[in-house]
Write a protein that holds these residues in place. Sequence first.
Motif, mmCIF file in Angstrom:
data_model
loop_
_atom_site.group_PDB
_atom_site.id
_atom_site.type_symbol
_atom_site.label_atom_id
_atom_site.label_comp_id
_atom_site.label_asym_id
_atom_site.label_seq_id
_atom_site.Cartn_x
_atom_site.Cartn_y
_atom_site.Cartn_z
ATOM 1 N N ARG A 338 0.849 -1.198 0.000
ATOM 2 C CA ARG A 338 0.000 0.000 0.000
ATOM 3 C C ARG A 338 0.874 1.233 0.000
ATOM 4 N N LEU A 339 0.308 2.369 -0.361
ATOM 5 C CA LEU A 339 1.029 3.627 -0.295
ATOM 6 C C LEU A 339 1.046 4.158 1.139
ATOM 7 N N PRO A 340 2.074 4.900 1.499
ATOM 8 C CA PRO A 340 2.067 5.573 2.801
ATOM 9 C C PRO A 340 0.931 6.589 2.864
ATOM 10 N N THR A 341 0.459 6.856 4.063
ATOM 11 C CA THR A 341 -0.518 7.921 4.300
ATOM 12 C C THR A 341 -0.046 8.749 5.487
ATOM 13 N N LEU A 342 -0.686 9.887 5.691
ATOM 14 C CA LEU A 342 -0.314 10.730 6.820
ATOM 15 C C LEU A 342 -0.638 10.071 8.164
ATOM 16 N N ALA A 343 -1.475 9.042 8.150
ATOM 17 C CA ALA A 343 -1.752 8.289 9.370
ATOM 18 C C ALA A 343 -0.520 7.497 9.831
ATOM 19 N N ASP A 344 0.479 7.344 8.962
ATOM 20 C CA ASP A 344 1.689 6.574 9.286
ATOM 21 C C ASP A 344 2.764 7.419 9.984
ATOM 22 N N ARG A 345 2.503 8.688 10.219
ATOM 23 C CA ARG A 345 3.552 9.568 10.730
ATOM 24 C C ARG A 345 4.181 9.077 12.029
ATOM 25 N N SER A 346 3.372 8.576 12.946
ATOM 26 C CA SER A 346 3.931 8.148 14.230
ATOM 27 C C SER A 346 4.860 6.941 14.085
ATOM 28 N N ASN A 347 4.676 6.168 13.027
ATOM 29 C CA ASN A 347 5.508 4.986 12.788
ATOM 30 C C ASN A 347 6.701 5.269 11.874
ATOM 31 N N LEU A 348 6.770 6.488 11.358
ATOM 32 C CA LEU A 348 7.838 6.828 10.420
ATOM 33 C C LEU A 348 8.501 8.156 10.806
ATOM 34 N N PRO A 349 9.106 8.218 11.977
ATOM 35 C CA PRO A 349 9.754 9.468 12.391
ATOM 36 C C PRO A 349 10.872 9.903 11.451
ATOM 37 N N TYR A 350 11.503 8.936 10.776
ATOM 38 C CA TYR A 350 12.601 9.310 9.874
ATOM 39 C C TYR A 350 12.088 10.155 8.706
ATOM 40 N N ILE A 351 10.867 9.902 8.244
ATOM 41 C CA ILE A 351 10.306 10.717 7.158
ATOM 42 C C ILE A 351 10.030 12.134 7.655
ATOM 43 N N THR A 352 9.673 12.268 8.930
ATOM 44 C CA THR A 352 9.531 13.611 9.513
ATOM 45 C C THR A 352 10.871 14.329 9.503
ATOM 46 N N ALA A 353 11.949 13.589 9.802
ATOM 47 C CA ALA A 353 13.291 14.173 9.731
ATOM 48 C C ALA A 353 13.652 14.540 8.297
ATOM 49 N N VAL A 354 13.228 13.729 7.332
ATOM 50 C CA VAL A 354 13.445 14.045 5.915
ATOM 51 C C VAL A 354 12.757 15.358 5.565
ATOM 52 N N MET A 355 11.527 15.525 6.043
ATOM 53 C CA MET A 355 10.787 16.753 5.784
ATOM 54 C C MET A 355 11.548 17.963 6.336
ATOM 55 N N LYS A 356 12.040 17.868 7.552
ATOM 56 C CA LYS A 356 12.733 18.997 8.157
ATOM 57 C C LYS A 356 14.077 19.261 7.476
ATOM 58 N N GLU A 357 14.783 18.194 7.092
ATOM 59 C CA GLU A 357 16.055 18.387 6.394
ATOM 60 C C GLU A 357 15.840 18.992 5.016
ATOM 61 N N THR A 358 14.735 18.659 4.374
ATOM 62 C CA THR A 358 14.389 19.289 3.096
ATOM 63 C C THR A 358 14.287 20.798 3.267
ATOM 64 N N LEU A 359 13.654 21.231 4.338
ATOM 65 C CA LEU A 359 13.465 22.659 4.583
ATOM 66 C C LEU A 359 14.770 23.349 4.972
ATOM 67 N N ARG A 360 15.685 22.616 5.605
ATOM 68 C CA ARG A 360 16.976 23.208 5.979
ATOM 69 C C ARG A 360 17.968 23.242 4.834
ATOM 70 N N TRP A 361 18.017 22.148 4.056
ATOM 71 C CA TRP A 361 19.122 21.901 3.131
ATOM 72 C C TRP A 361 19.346 23.071 2.178
ATOM 73 N N ARG A 362 18.315 23.463 1.474
ATOM 74 C CA ARG A 362 18.399 24.633 0.577
ATOM 75 C C ARG A 362 17.122 25.450 0.781
ATOM 76 N N PRO A 363 17.164 26.433 1.675
ATOM 77 C CA PRO A 363 15.948 27.176 2.027
ATOM 78 C C PRO A 363 15.279 27.806 0.811
ATOM 79 N N PHE A 364 13.952 27.703 0.784
ATOM 80 C CA PHE A 364 13.193 28.278 -0.322
ATOM 81 C C PHE A 364 13.396 29.791 -0.387
ATOM 82 N N LEU A 365 13.315 30.470 0.752
ATOM 83 C CA LEU A 365 13.574 31.907 0.809
ATOM 84 C C LEU A 365 15.071 32.088 1.048
#
Length: 510
Positions: A338-365
Amino acid sequence: MLPTLGYSVLFIIGAIVVKLVVSKIRFTKKYKLPNVVPGWPFIGNSLDVPYPAGMWGVDMAKKYGEMFTVNIGGRRLVYLNSSRVVTDLLEKRAAIYSSRPFRPMLSDIMSGGARIVFMGYTDRWRNQRKIMHSILNGKQAEAKFVPFQDLEAKQLVLDMYKEPENFHKASQRFSNSVILSVIFGRRAKKDDELLKFILGYTQTLGEYQFNPIKSPADVFTWLSNIPTSLQWWRPFGERFFRKHVAMFQKEYDALLDKMNKGTAKPCFAVDVLRGTAKKEFEIDDIEKIYTWTSLIEAGSDTSRVAVLQMMAGAACYPEWAKKARALLDEVCGADANRLPTLADRSNLPYITAVMKETLRWRPFLQSGVPHTLMRDDEYEGYKFPAGTEFSWNAYSIALNEKEYSNPLKFEPERFMNDDLHKTAKGHWSFGAGRRVCVGLNVGANNIWIAAACILYCFDIEQDLDYPIDQFNTLWEEPLKAPFKVKITPRSKAHIDLIEREGATAAAADY
């Protein structure tokens, strides 16, 4: 008579020069600014700041230190080059560091004084902010908006599978369809008229906001005092404003029609209209339009660019992408169950870290959005006059070894700590202080679900014939892919999953 006239002109010029010199001496005695970057007479550094300014800001911070000052047509702008000084000034002293520069063209003419991102720290700003916060971050917001995001992520991976060379268009459609769903309760259609309009005008807004030579009246604000008939820039701004209002008035009218018929989906605009009818909110029609569109502008561009940057990070640094994929397989099945859903967030903390690193790596602004100081202030020996502008030097902070270990690398592990679930902690992509993005939770969820589904479904590799420029890419370019990359489905089972789930998403209409 001519000699007399000549002496008079020389006297006037001399008087002006003396006045300027005396004013400068008085200013220097009263105030002290961080390292001042040498500039040109009269225009200062107006021609020195490139667009985008990311790597320029990195170089300047290395040369001039933790803070430096530039002169943009007489406006003093202090760049803050570390999280320490951003926190000390824009966060801890937010009560006096939260206004905006006077931008007569961008804010007043092009935006009718109603676009919140350009407003000063006023009652009108606070009212719009309160409305946005109450709806986007209320108890029901998560349940209301998550179904839109899960659905559009299914369409995203289908679009990328069908046309991998147009991955940037898939990202555009995903981010814009999510934000249209959140704001207006409708999906983006094929060849969507509003979507095309949004992509066009947000690029124009970016140029006027960050390119000092684009709008002379916003650099030399005294030009707004000359007679209206002589303001050569005004007709474009007025046309821009009228077209903007007319385009979104169509959405307004269509939504009212759906509400009358009882077919309107739960969404931000419906909540605003119902709240206004119940006297919960006080906001006029132009402000309603700009409340909606300000969120569309913020949510659309940030999400679509972040998805592209995450993909670039996966291509350039495949180790973390493999780790993310293995963790996704544990939750969603290695055989494409199955595809991931936002209901999986608690079981996938590393993807939350991916999200935050995306925002840090090359800031949009890349160089932040200036805040304006509302009264004189002192800080570590410096004395700032009211009206001084301050901006966080986003690229400089993100690429600074004193801020992050191995900062050039895309490394989600840096966020696997106690602050993991504090969305805006550890980077400045959502802004600072009281100007932090009010829709940050919606934006973070967009990046999370897009990253999870893309990483679960595809292998992403650099095209070795066209290596990705990680530092000077114009990420926000809407009309063409900012880089080349190879996107390959992981297996036949993943193709079947993409087609099955994508067909369900493509058939959904509201």
